[in-house]
Design a protein around this motif. Structure first.
Motif, short mmCIF file in Angstrom:
data_model
loop_
_atom_site.label_atom_id
_atom_site.label_comp_id
_atom_site.label_asym_id
_atom_site.label_seq_id
_atom_site.Cartn_x
_atom_site.Cartn_y
_atom_site.Cartn_z
N ARG A 137 35.37 41.84 41.06
CA ARG A 137 34.73 41.69 42.29
C ARG A 137 33.67 42.66 43.00
N VAL A 138 34.19 43.97 42.47
CA VAL A 138 33.26 45.02 42.81
C VAL A 138 32.00 44.92 41.90
N GLN A 139 32.17 44.47 40.77
CA GLN A 139 30.96 44.33 39.91
C GLN A 139 30.28 43.34 40.18
N ALA A 140 30.79 42.30 40.75
CA ALA A 140 30.04 41.20 41.40
C ALA A 140 29.44 41.28 42.86
N ARG A 141 29.67 42.39 43.30
CA ARG A 141 29.29 42.68 44.73
C ARG A 141 29.85 41.71 45.74
N CYS A 142 31.08 41.15 45.70
CA CYS A 142 31.64 40.29 46.31
C CYS A 142 32.75 40.60 47.17
N GLU A 143 33.18 40.00 48.33
CA GLU A 143 34.62 39.97 48.78
C GLU A 143 35.57 39.15 47.83
N PRO A 144 36.74 39.52 47.96
CA PRO A 144 37.59 38.60 46.90
C PRO A 144 37.50 37.30 47.62
N GLN A 145 37.62 36.70 48.64
CA GLN A 145 37.51 35.24 48.82
C GLN A 145 36.41 34.60 48.27
N GLN A 146 35.09 35.34 47.95
CA GLN A 146 34.13 34.73 47.58
C GLN A 146 34.07 34.31 45.82
N VAL A 147 35.28 34.84 45.18
CA VAL A 147 35.31 34.88 43.97
C VAL A 147 36.31 33.66 43.37
N LEU A 148 35.85 33.14 42.34
CA LEU A 148 36.78 32.20 41.73
C LEU A 148 37.32 32.81 40.48
N HIS A 149 38.68 32.80 40.09
CA HIS A 149 39.04 33.22 38.93
C HIS A 149 39.50 32.07 38.10
N VAL A 150 39.19 31.97 36.72
CA VAL A 150 39.36 30.94 36.23
C VAL A 150 40.17 31.32 34.64
N GLY A 151 41.32 30.61 34.31
CA GLY A 151 42.21 31.10 33.42
C GLY A 151 43.29 30.14 32.97
N ASP A 152 43.96 30.36 31.78
CA ASP A 152 44.81 29.47 31.41
C ASP A 152 46.30 30.00 31.65
N ASP A 153 46.45 31.11 31.81
CA ASP A 153 47.68 31.90 31.76
C ASP A 153 48.17 31.75 33.41
N PHE A 154 49.37 31.14 33.75
CA PHE A 154 49.60 30.84 35.29
C PHE A 154 50.12 32.29 35.85
N ALA A 155 51.02 32.93 35.00
CA ALA A 155 51.52 34.20 35.44
C ALA A 155 50.38 35.25 35.57
N LEU A 156 49.30 35.33 34.51
CA LEU A 156 48.66 36.57 34.32
C LEU A 156 47.26 36.07 35.29
N ASP A 157 46.64 35.05 34.97
CA ASP A 157 45.65 34.57 35.88
C ASP A 157 45.73 33.99 37.06
N VAL A 158 46.44 32.99 37.47
CA VAL A 158 46.76 32.21 38.64
C VAL A 158 47.51 33.09 39.72
N ILE A 159 48.51 33.82 39.36
CA ILE A 159 49.28 34.52 40.34
C ILE A 159 48.47 35.77 40.33
N GLY A 160 48.02 36.43 39.47
CA GLY A 160 47.33 37.64 39.73
C GLY A 160 46.00 37.53 40.40
#
Length: 233
Positions: free
Chosen positions: A169-192
């Motif tokens: 998100r620093v690379q994107a110059r965004c606040e966390p709430q302005q970023v959507l993370h997309v992934g398949d692994d529930f523990a690594l992607d969703v929870i993280g």
């Protein structure tokens, strides 16, 4: 919680098993590696069958827990030890790994992946965020669709550690709430990503056990084109 695309300023996206199935890729890469070793270091095959090589890899993982985020380091050290044990030149680990890595970056995308990336990239910057060691610059049809890519190896930690999400998100110059993370692994992607303050999209391509830890993704579905529909792109 429903997705709110109007709040988003960037999307981070996992690679392996989100954009392509990783199992066939690794099988093909390991087969190419074994063929190379049979030609250039045949003594390795005499000392290590597939089961033996897996056992050696497991030992390397135990020994190198301080670089658990660096799959390349694990692979190279496994090769180095196998070569050394077989009485071969340990320097062959580098060209051997190059053979593996070339195949590791030859992937077959899920049918929905590239069309979805095009739709998403037309509206938001896309940043690859992976614990794996794929190199997007070497993968056909991928790099041009991404604004940046961040790996556990370069950050020094992997998902679900908050620091790798923060780096994105620093690379994107965004606040966390302005970023959507997309992934398949529930523990690594969703929870993280959830604990990093991001919105989350869970691409669940195959059924399997889920450890929810009290976390619900903002979106869940079986492919990326469905996500595009949810984001109205």
């Amino acid at each position: 919680m429903p997705l709110k695309p109007e709040r988003l300023r960037a999307i981070t996206i996992d690679l392996d098993d989100t954009l392509w199935p990783i199992g066939p890729v690794i099988q093909r890469a390991e087969a190419a590696l074994q063929a190379w070793l049979a030609e250039h270091a045949p003594a390795v095959a005499l000392h290590f069958d597939r089961k033996g090589m897996l056992a050696l890899r497991a030992q390397v993982e135990r020994d190198l827990q301080h670089v658990a985020h660096d799959l390349t380091a694990w692979r190279k050290e496994t090769l180095r030890r196998a070569l050394q044990h077989a009485g071969c030149d340990a320097a062959l680990a580098e060209p051997a790994f190059d053979v593996f890595f070339a195949e590791r970056n030859r992937v077959e995308f899920y049918a929905d992946a590239l069309p979805a990336l095009d739709r998403l990239a037309a509206r938001w910057p896309l940043i690859a965020l992976s614990n794996g060691n794929a190199d997007p610059a070497r993968i056909d049809n991928l790099a041009g669709r991404l604004s940046a890519w961040i790996s556990a190896r370069e950050v020094g930690v992997g998902k679900p550690d908050r620091r790798i999400f923060d780096a994105a998100r620093v690379q994107a110059r965004c606040e966390p709430q302005q970023v959507l993370h997309v992934g398949d692994d529930f523990a690594l992607d969703v929870i993280g990503a959830h604990h990093a303050g991001m919105a989350t999209a869970w691409v669940r391509r195959a059924d399997g056990p889920v450890a929810s830890a009290g976390v619900e993704p903002d979106w869940r579905g079986q492919d990326l084109l469905s996500l595009c529909e949810a984001l109205r792109v």
